[in-house]
Design a protein around this motif. Structure first.
Motif, PDB file in Angstrom:
ATOM      1  N   ALA A  24       0.803  -1.222   0.000  1.00 60.36           N
ATOM      2  CA  ALA A  24       0.000   0.000   0.000  1.00 60.36           C
ATOM      3  C   ALA A  24       0.835   1.270   0.000  1.00 60.36           C
ATOM      4  CB  ALA A  24      -0.928  -0.008   1.214  1.00 60.36           C
ATOM      5  N   TRP A  25       2.160   1.145   0.046  1.00 53.26           N
ATOM      6  CA  TRP A  25       3.000   2.345   0.099  1.00 53.26           C
ATOM      7  C   TRP A  25       2.658   3.268  -1.069  1.00 53.26           C
ATOM      8  CZ3 TRP A  25       6.032   5.194  -2.988  1.00 53.26           C
ATOM      9  CH2 TRP A  25       6.766   6.216  -2.379  1.00 53.26           C
ATOM     10  N   SER A  26       2.578   4.561  -0.770  1.00 52.11           N
ATOM     11  CA  SER A  26       2.286   5.556  -1.795  1.00 52.11           C
ATOM     12  C   SER A  26       2.780   6.910  -1.321  1.00 52.11           C
ATOM     13  CB  SER A  26       0.777   5.623  -2.043  1.00 52.11           C
ATOM     14  OG  SER A  26       0.448   6.777  -2.780  1.00 52.11           O
ATOM     15  N   PRO A  27       3.266   7.761  -2.235  1.00 52.47           N
ATOM     16  CA  PRO A  27       3.647   9.122  -1.838  1.00 52.47           C
ATOM     17  C   PRO A  27       2.429   9.961  -1.452  1.00 52.47           C
ATOM     18  CG  PRO A  27       3.853   8.849  -4.214  1.00 52.47           C
ATOM     19  CD  PRO A  27       3.550   7.493  -3.637  1.00 52.47           C
ATOM     20  N   LEU A  28       1.230   9.437  -1.669  1.00 60.09           N
ATOM     21  CA  LEU A  28       0.027  10.144  -1.250  1.00 60.09           C
ATOM     22  C   LEU A  28      -0.047  10.233   0.275  1.00 60.09           C
ATOM     23  CD1 LEU A  28      -2.611  11.486  -2.228  1.00 60.09           C
ATOM     24  CD2 LEU A  28      -3.698   9.241  -2.017  1.00 60.09           C
ATOM     25  N   HIS A  29       0.486   9.215   0.967  1.00 61.04           N
ATOM     26  CA  HIS A  29       0.390   9.206   2.428  1.00 61.04           C
ATOM     27  C   HIS A  29       1.709   8.935   3.149  1.00 61.04           C
ATOM     28  CE1 HIS A  29       0.552   4.817   2.500  1.00 61.04           C
ATOM     29  NE2 HIS A  29      -0.311   4.823   1.503  1.00 61.04           N
ATOM     30  N   ALA A  30       2.769   8.645   2.437  1.00 57.06           N
ATOM     31  CA  ALA A  30       4.033   8.292   3.097  1.00 57.06           C
ATOM     32  C   ALA A  30       5.073   9.399   2.938  1.00 57.06           C
ATOM     33  CB  ALA A  30       4.570   6.990   2.517  1.00 57.06           C
ATOM     34  N   GLN A  80      -3.387   9.144  19.498  1.00 53.35           N
ATOM     35  CA  GLN A  80      -3.001   9.607  18.169  1.00 53.35           C
ATOM     36  C   GLN A  80      -3.172   8.478  17.163  1.00 53.35           C
ATOM     37  OE1 GLN A  80       1.086  10.721  18.669  1.00 53.35           O
ATOM     38  NE2 GLN A  80       0.599  12.620  19.736  1.00 53.35           N
ATOM     39  N   ILE A  81      -3.781   8.803  16.027  1.00 56.24           N
ATOM     40  CA  ILE A  81      -3.797   7.877  14.908  1.00 56.24           C
ATOM     41  C   ILE A  81      -2.484   8.103  14.175  1.00 56.24           C
ATOM     42  CG2 ILE A  81      -4.843   7.334  12.670  1.00 56.24           C
ATOM     43  CD1 ILE A  81      -7.553   8.091  13.926  1.00 56.24           C
ATOM     44  N   GLN A  82      -1.686   7.064  14.065  1.00 57.98           N
ATOM     45  CA  GLN A  82      -0.392   7.169  13.392  1.00 57.98           C
ATOM     46  C   GLN A  82      -0.313   6.124  12.290  1.00 57.98           C
ATOM     47  OE1 GLN A  82       2.749   6.913  16.320  1.00 57.98           O
ATOM     48  NE2 GLN A  82       2.363   8.979  17.044  1.00 57.98           N
ATOM     49  N   GLY A  83      -1.244   6.181  11.392  1.00 60.70           N
ATOM     50  CA  GLY A  83      -1.228   5.279  10.246  1.00 60.70           C
ATOM     51  C   GLY A  83      -2.579   4.653   9.996  1.00 60.70           C
ATOM     52  N   ARG A 118      -2.161  13.293  11.938  1.00 61.32           N
ATOM     53  CA  ARG A 118      -1.503  14.139  10.937  1.00 61.32           C
ATOM     54  C   ARG A 118      -1.761  13.492   9.590  1.00 61.32           C
ATOM     55  NH1 ARG A 118       4.404  15.289  13.471  1.00 61.32           N
ATOM     56  NH2 ARG A 118       4.588  16.541  11.592  1.00 61.32           N
ATOM     57  N   VAL A 119      -2.055  14.313   8.600  1.00 59.13           N
ATOM     58  CA  VAL A 119      -2.330  13.811   7.259  1.00 59.13           C
ATOM     59  C   VAL A 119      -1.683  14.767   6.260  1.00 59.13           C
ATOM     60  CG1 VAL A 119      -4.585  14.987   7.141  1.00 59.13           C
ATOM     61  CG2 VAL A 119      -4.162  12.996   5.688  1.00 59.13           C
ATOM     62  N   LEU A 120      -1.161  14.210   5.191  1.00 62.45           N
ATOM     63  CA  LEU A 120      -0.538  15.053   4.179  1.00 62.45           C
ATOM     64  C   LEU A 120      -1.602  15.880   3.474  1.00 62.45           C
ATOM     65  CD1 LEU A 120       2.094  12.575   2.707  1.00 62.45           C
ATOM     66  CD2 LEU A 120       2.465  14.449   4.324  1.00 62.45           C
ATOM     67  N   GLY A 121      -1.273  17.134   3.209  1.00 59.45           N
ATOM     68  CA  GLY A 121      -2.223  18.057   2.613  1.00 59.45           C
ATOM     69  C   GLY A 121      -2.781  17.591   1.286  1.00 59.45           C
ATOM     70  N   LEU A 146       9.097  17.505   1.580  1.00 57.48           N
ATOM     71  CA  LEU A 146       9.428  17.500   0.153  1.00 57.48           C
ATOM     72  C   LEU A 146       9.288  16.050  -0.301  1.00 57.48           C
ATOM     73  CD1 LEU A 146      10.435  18.961  -2.379  1.00 57.48           C
ATOM     74  CD2 LEU A 146      12.773  18.480  -1.610  1.00 57.48           C
ATOM     75  N   ILE A 147       8.242  15.785  -1.079  1.00 58.64           N
ATOM     76  CA  ILE A 147       7.927  14.425  -1.510  1.00 58.64           C
ATOM     77  C   ILE A 147       7.908  14.391  -3.028  1.00 58.64           C
ATOM     78  CG2 ILE A 147       6.207  12.575  -1.460  1.00 58.64           C
ATOM     79  CD1 ILE A 147       5.304  13.696   1.264  1.00 58.64           C
TER      80      ILE A 147
END
Length: 161
Positions: A24-30, A80-83, A118-121, A146-147
């Motif tokens: 499931a790795w993706s630059p959308l969330h990692a 905290q939700i961390q993933g 925390r969630v990526l914008g 910086l992704i």
């Protein structure tokens, strides 16, 4: 598709969770680079089975959410939700929503008064899900990461329990 069964992870889930996490790795969330061998253990002293709720569909893990205690004693009332990860096959079938709702219930059960994340914008699907489940934006760290050559905000969200 049937409703997912949500439960606390077991040590025996480690391999299946690790495979799901890598797939499931993706630059959308990692914010970290794509995982490469040798892979570290999924569970370790900072990532314990009891920190994870898993969603099962038809006997297989379809997703997980990691819920942890704040590391600061004055914040012991916060979880905290961390993933949050959902398999590609299970996306769009309510698995993520079921996991978020289960995390809120579990945080309450563990005595929390607040839950944060925390969630990526640029992760619009996740942000919409969290907002639909009562989370509000409490802060933004502009261009925090910086992704893949693009600056991305770190969005801080939370809600009362």
């Amino acid at each position: 598709m049937p409703q997912p069964h949500i439960r606390i992870a077991l040590p025996a889930d480690e391999q299946e969770l690790a495979l799901l996490d890598r797939a499931a790795w993706s630059p959308l969330h990692a914010v970290l680079p794509a995982p490469r061998p040798p892979y570290p253990p999924f569970f370790d002293e900072r990532h314990l089975p009891q920190d994870y709720l898993v969603a099962e569909l038809e006997g297989h893990i379809a997703g997980y959410i990691r819920l942890v205690l704040s590391p600061l004693l004055p914040s012991a009332h916060v979880r905290q939700i961390q993933g949050l990860v959902v398999s590609d096959a299970a996306r769009g079938h309510g698995v993520g929503r079921a996991l978020v709702r289960a995390a809120v219930q579990e945080a309450r059960r563990r005595g929390a008064r607040r839950i944060t994340l925390r969630v990526l914008g640029h992760n619009t699907p996740a942000r919409r899900l969290y907002e639909a489940e009562g989370f509000v934006i409490e802060g933004v760290l502009p261009e925090e990461f910086l992704i893949e050559g693009k600056y991305v905000d770190d969005v801080l969200m939370g809600r009362a329990l």
